[in-house]
Design a protein around this motif. Structure first.
Motif, PDB file in Angstrom:
ATOM      1  N   GLY A  14       0.834  -1.221   0.000  1.00  0.00           N
ATOM      2  CA  GLY A  14       0.000   0.000   0.000  1.00  0.00           C
ATOM      3  C   GLY A  14       0.851   1.246   0.000  1.00  0.00           C
ATOM      4  N   GLY A  15       1.984   1.201  -0.724  1.00  0.00           N
ATOM      5  CA  GLY A  15       2.929   2.327  -0.681  1.00  0.00           C
ATOM      6  C   GLY A  15       2.687   3.329  -1.790  1.00  0.00           C
ATOM      7  N   MET A  16       3.770   4.025  -2.108  1.00  0.00           N
ATOM      8  CA  MET A  16       3.697   5.146  -3.037  1.00  0.00           C
ATOM      9  C   MET A  16       3.132   4.762  -4.404  1.00  0.00           C
ATOM     10  SD  MET A  16       6.933   7.297  -4.349  1.00  0.00           S
ATOM     11  CE  MET A  16       7.543   5.929  -5.331  1.00  0.00           C
ATOM     12  N   ILE A  17       3.642   3.648  -4.963  1.00  0.00           N
ATOM     13  CA  ILE A  17       3.238   3.288  -6.328  1.00  0.00           C
ATOM     14  C   ILE A  17       1.769   2.857  -6.362  1.00  0.00           C
ATOM     15  CG2 ILE A  17       4.049   0.875  -6.200  1.00  0.00           C
ATOM     16  CD1 ILE A  17       4.734   2.934  -9.256  1.00  0.00           C
ATOM     17  N   LEU A  43       1.503  -3.879   5.154  1.00  0.00           N
ATOM     18  CA  LEU A  43       2.120  -4.484   6.330  1.00  0.00           C
ATOM     19  C   LEU A  43       1.391  -4.054   7.593  1.00  0.00           C
ATOM     20  CD1 LEU A  43       4.456  -6.098   7.551  1.00  0.00           C
ATOM     21  CD2 LEU A  43       5.834  -4.008   7.509  1.00  0.00           C
ATOM     22  N   PRO A  82       2.500  -9.256   8.585  1.00  0.00           N
ATOM     23  CA  PRO A  82       3.276  -9.647   7.400  1.00  0.00           C
ATOM     24  C   PRO A  82       2.659 -10.778   6.598  1.00  0.00           C
ATOM     25  CG  PRO A  82       4.395 -10.313   9.435  1.00  0.00           C
ATOM     26  CD  PRO A  82       3.226  -9.467   9.844  1.00  0.00           C
ATOM     27  N   LEU A 102       5.074  -4.680  -3.608  1.00  0.00           N
ATOM     28  CA  LEU A 102       5.883  -4.793  -2.382  1.00  0.00           C
ATOM     29  C   LEU A 102       7.313  -4.359  -2.685  1.00  0.00           C
ATOM     30  CD1 LEU A 102       4.680  -8.358  -1.350  1.00  0.00           C
ATOM     31  CD2 LEU A 102       4.244  -6.243  -0.070  1.00  0.00           C
ATOM     32  N   ASP A 104      11.206  -4.548  -3.532  1.00  0.00           N
ATOM     33  CA  ASP A 104      11.818  -5.399  -4.572  1.00  0.00           C
ATOM     34  C   ASP A 104      12.086  -6.838  -4.112  1.00  0.00           C
ATOM     35  OD1 ASP A 104      11.897  -2.998  -5.916  1.00  0.00           O
ATOM     36  OD2 ASP A 104      14.081  -2.848  -6.016  1.00  0.00           O
ATOM     37  N   HIS A 107       9.136  -9.566  -3.992  1.00  0.00           N
ATOM     38  CA  HIS A 107       8.297  -9.938  -5.142  1.00  0.00           C
ATOM     39  C   HIS A 107       8.249 -11.457  -5.346  1.00  0.00           C
ATOM     40  CE1 HIS A 107       9.106  -5.703  -7.063  1.00  0.00           C
ATOM     41  NE2 HIS A 107       8.490  -5.632  -5.901  1.00  0.00           N
ATOM     42  N   ASN A 192       9.643   5.554   3.204  1.00  0.00           N
ATOM     43  CA  ASN A 192       9.824   4.149   3.584  1.00  0.00           C
ATOM     44  C   ASN A 192      11.016   3.489   2.862  1.00  0.00           C
ATOM     45  OD1 ASN A 192       9.015   1.779   4.956  1.00  0.00           O
ATOM     46  ND2 ASN A 192       7.928   1.042   3.146  1.00  0.00           N
ATOM     47  N   TRP A 196      13.959  -0.235   3.261  1.00  0.00           N
ATOM     48  CA  TRP A 196      14.190  -1.428   2.439  1.00  0.00           C
ATOM     49  C   TRP A 196      15.174  -1.234   1.289  1.00  0.00           C
ATOM     50  CZ3 TRP A 196      13.032  -1.416  -2.750  1.00  0.00           C
ATOM     51  CH2 TRP A 196      12.106  -0.469  -3.203  1.00  0.00           C
ATOM     52  N   HIS A 211      14.744   0.379 -15.736  1.00  0.00           N
ATOM     53  CA  HIS A 211      13.793   0.919 -16.716  1.00  0.00           C
ATOM     54  C   HIS A 211      14.453   1.208 -18.061  1.00  0.00           C
ATOM     55  CE1 HIS A 211       9.957   1.450 -14.854  1.00  0.00           C
ATOM     56  NE2 HIS A 211      10.481   1.998 -13.788  1.00  0.00           N
TER      57      HIS A 211
HETATM   58  N1  LIG Z   1       8.875   3.407 -11.722  1.00  0.00           N
HETATM   59  C1  LIG Z   1       8.436   2.247 -11.257  1.00  0.00           C
HETATM   60  O1  LIG Z   1       8.193   1.286 -11.981  1.00  0.00           O
HETATM   61  C2  LIG Z   1       8.251   2.140  -9.808  1.00  0.00           C
HETATM   62  C3  LIG Z   1       8.085   3.292  -9.062  1.00  0.00           C
HETATM   63  C4  LIG Z   1       7.928   3.156  -7.688  1.00  0.00           C
HETATM   64  C5  LIG Z   1       7.972   1.887  -7.126  1.00  0.00           C
HETATM   65  N2  LIG Z   1       8.148   0.783  -7.894  1.00  0.00           N
HETATM   66  C6  LIG Z   1       8.272  -0.552  -7.288  1.00  0.00           C
HETATM   67  O2  LIG Z   1       7.134  -0.773  -6.465  1.00  0.00           O
HETATM   68  C7  LIG Z   1       7.513  -1.493  -5.296  1.00  0.00           C
HETATM   69  C8  LIG Z   1       6.993  -0.767  -4.078  1.00  0.00           C
HETATM   70  O3  LIG Z   1       7.481   0.548  -4.126  1.00  0.00           O
HETATM   71  P1  LIG Z   1       6.780   1.729  -3.316  1.00  0.00           P
HETATM   72  O4  LIG Z   1       7.424   2.981  -3.795  1.00  0.00           O
HETATM   73  O5  LIG Z   1       5.294   1.639  -3.350  1.00  0.00           O
HETATM   74  O6  LIG Z   1       7.343   1.356  -1.858  1.00  0.00           O
HETATM   75  P2  LIG Z   1       6.798   1.790  -0.451  1.00  0.00           P
HETATM   76  O7  LIG Z   1       7.943   1.585   0.458  1.00  0.00           O
HETATM   77  O8  LIG Z   1       6.147   3.135  -0.511  1.00  0.00           O
HETATM   78  O9  LIG Z   1       5.642   0.717  -0.148  1.00  0.00           O
HETATM   79  C9  LIG Z   1       5.876  -0.626   0.165  1.00  0.00           C
HETATM   80  C10 LIG Z   1       4.580  -1.199   0.719  1.00  0.00           C
HETATM   81  O10 LIG Z   1       4.757  -2.595   0.977  1.00  0.00           O
HETATM   82  C11 LIG Z   1       3.993  -2.907   2.114  1.00  0.00           C
HETATM   83  N3  LIG Z   1       4.447  -4.157   2.712  1.00  0.00           N
HETATM   84  C12 LIG Z   1       5.673  -4.484   3.216  1.00  0.00           C
HETATM   85  N4  LIG Z   1       5.656  -5.740   3.705  1.00  0.00           N
HETATM   86  C13 LIG Z   1       4.403  -6.219   3.493  1.00  0.00           C
HETATM   87  C14 LIG Z   1       3.751  -7.447   3.787  1.00  0.00           C
HETATM   88  N5  LIG Z   1       4.383  -8.459   4.374  1.00  0.00           N
HETATM   89  N6  LIG Z   1       2.436  -7.584   3.450  1.00  0.00           N
HETATM   90  C15 LIG Z   1       1.761  -6.585   2.852  1.00  0.00           C
HETATM   91  N7  LIG Z   1       2.341  -5.386   2.560  1.00  0.00           N
HETATM   92  C16 LIG Z   1       3.629  -5.221   2.873  1.00  0.00           C
HETATM   93  C17 LIG Z   1       4.183  -1.708   3.047  1.00  0.00           C
HETATM   94  O11 LIG Z   1       3.113  -1.640   3.974  1.00  0.00           O
HETATM   95  C18 LIG Z   1       4.131  -0.563   2.044  1.00  0.00           C
HETATM   96  O12 LIG Z   1       2.783  -0.142   1.915  1.00  0.00           O
HETATM   97  C19 LIG Z   1       9.036  -1.651  -5.361  1.00  0.00           C
HETATM   98  O13 LIG Z   1       9.340  -2.927  -5.878  1.00  0.00           O
HETATM   99  C20 LIG Z   1       9.460  -0.596  -6.349  1.00  0.00           C
HETATM  100  O14 LIG Z   1      10.648  -0.961  -7.068  1.00  0.00           O
HETATM  101  C21 LIG Z   1       8.249   0.883  -9.230  1.00  0.00           C
END
Ligand SMILES: NC(=O)c1ccc[n+]([C@@H]2O[C@H](COP(=O)([O-])OP(=O)(O)OC[C@H]3O[C@@H](n4cnc5c(N)ncnc54)[C@H](O)[C@@H]3O)[C@@H](O)[C@H]2O)c1
Length: 417
Positions: A14-17, A43, A82, A102, A104, A107, A192, A196, A211
């Motif tokens: 539930g993160g940024m992406i 998480l 988790p 999640l 990297d 995955h 966050n 990680w 990319h």
């Molecule tokens: N340009 C792109 O393609 C791009 C951009 C941003 C992120 N991403 C990829 O997206 C992924 C996540 O990035 P983000 O920026 O959202 O990260 P983030 O750190 O903002 O979010 C990670 C999320 O994972 C959740 N999480 C961790 N452990 C968990 C578990 N056991 N069960 C459920 N949820 C869990 C956390 O609660 C958090 O919401 C990464 O692999 C990143 O490489 C890709």
């Protein structure tokens, strides 16, 4: 859209992406009748509560909601869950969609878990951090007739599609040398990521450099043959260490060389969301060719008389209209536009193609998976595992001070010094 039946979607992470690209895209697909119920697992509760309270999402998708796991009304903000995503995924009806967002290094296990529970997959990039894991995913998914799409959204930037057609028609000649850069904002260090994206798990080349490596393949069809990555170790605000500036050198099968510069340090006061772009120099028999994409500055200059206080907000801006924007297009709410949306839509469409063509017939689902692999537009484990080889080689190199690592293809793809 392609699906005859509406599909349920569980987003894991539930993160940024999720908040800025995946959920609004899935909401749009729900609005259009392709997606049925949406669940999001994180998480813990705080990121889910943040998404639920996101005013832009309310304005864009009035009345649309998702089921949060854990439910932030019921649990304390400090409690972690988790394994909860496994309960949610295992309770889904077979052959719906799990979207993995999640960190990297998580995955691999989560994709396998969802495949074992008969779900189609959209995974954010990189699919896994090594080739064997990606290959295992490819085999299991094919055996079960499940589609796995890796969300390399730059593939859906139309300028990449144009370059691919021109290059493959021979209009550029042959790629010889190039440079790509993607520097994410400085303020990511406070997010966050510091928990990680640390030296033992990832680095800026792995996180974001992939990319442009993927993009060079998308345009030219060439495979990477050798990789070296140098990274400088920096300290995050919480004291963790990360390779926050990296330079990668990728040598391609035809001897061409791409330098990839990555970092977490685009100025917070800068006008763009990041700094990114690619130069490729090519040659024919009698002259050189070139391709230049400025992927940050897309011709827009705005200077505002007021601004918000979120990190990275500035008075003078050069916004990109092309990645992901929510704009008025008539009707209720706002409509997502850009390659971030198109990429999610394309993967959901591909899952629809597999289901509509094959249904309960495994062989026919497999046939359609092979067709989509062969098109080479959506990254799949079968057509893009060179990315995992590059990441495996890149990690091996960065942990050994930039030593050159060779990629071997053939029967048993692997990397070595
Ligand atoms: N340009 C792109 O393609 C791009 C951009 C941003 C992120 N991403 C990829 O997206 C992924 C996540 O990035 P983000 O920026 O959202 O990260 P983030 O750190 O903002 O979010 C990670 C999320 O994972 C959740 N999480 C961790 N452990 C968990 C578990 N056991 N069960 C459920 N949820 C869990 C956390 O609660 C958090 O919401 C990464 O692999 C990143 O490489 C890709």
């Amino acid at each position: 859209m392609n699906t005859n039946t509406k599909m349920d979607v569980t987003i894991v992470g539930g993160g940024m992406i999720t908040e800025m690209q995946i959920l609004p895209s899935v909401y749009q697909l729900q609005r259009m009748g392709t997606v049925n119920d949406i669940s999001i697992c994180a998480l813990n509760a705080p990121p889910l509560e943040k998404i639920v309270k996101n005013e832009t999402l309310h304005r864009a998708f009035p009345g649309q909601t998702f089921k949060p796991y854990p439910d932030f009304h019921q649990v304390s903000a400090k409690e972690n869950f988790p394994d909860l995503y496994q309960e949610v995924v295992s309770s889904m009806k077979p052959r719906n969609i799990v979207m993995i967002a999640l960190p990297d290094q998580m995955h691999y296990n989560s994709v396998l878990y969802a495949l074992e529970h008969d779900q189609h997959i959209l995974s954010v990039k990189p699919l896994t951090l090594n080739y064997n894991q990606a290959h295992e995913i490819e085999r299991l998914a094919f055996e079960r007739g499940l589609f796995v799409g890796v969300e390399y959204h730059k593939r859906f930037d139309d300028r990449v599609g144009m370059a691919r057609m021109k290059y493959r028609a021979g209009d550029f000649g042959e790629f010889r040398v190039g440079m790509a850069t993607l520097i994410e904002p400085w303020y990511y260090r406070d997010s966050n990521f510091q928990n990680w994206c640390t030296t033992e798990n990832s680095d800026m080349f792995t996180y974001i450099g992939c990319h442009y490596v993927d993009q060079v393949h998308m345009i030219t069809g060439l495979l990477p043959a050798r990789v070296s990555v140098y990274g400088s170790v920096e300290t995050y605000p919480n004291g963790n260490k990360g390779y926050l500036w990296t330079t990668g050198r990728v040598i391609w099968e035809n001897g061409a060389c791409l330098t990839v510069i990555n970092g977490m340090g685009y100025p917070n006061v800068g006008p763009g969301g990041n700094s990114q772009g690619i130069w490729l120099f090519t040659q024919g028999e009698k002259d050189g060719g070139l391709l230049f994409h400025d992927d940050q500055y897309r011709g827009i200059k705005h200077s505002y008389i007021r601004k918000g206080n979120d990190p990275g907000e500035s008075f003078y801006n050069e916004p990109s209209p092309d990645y992901f924007k929510l704009i008025e297009r008539g009707g209720d709410g706002l409509t997502p536009v850009g390659y971030g949306y198109r990429s999610i839509e394309a993967i959901v469409n591909a899952i629809g193609r597999v289901e509509n063509y094959g249904g309960d017939d495994l062989e026919k689902r497999q046939e359609m998976i092979k067709t989509i692999d062969g098109e080479g537009i959506i990254a799949t484990p079968a057509n893009s595992s060179f990315n995992e080889l590059v990441i495996e080689a890149g990690r091996m190199s960065i942990l050994n001070d930039g030593r050159d690592v060779v990629i071997e293809y053939g029967e048993n793809p692997h990397v070595h010094f």
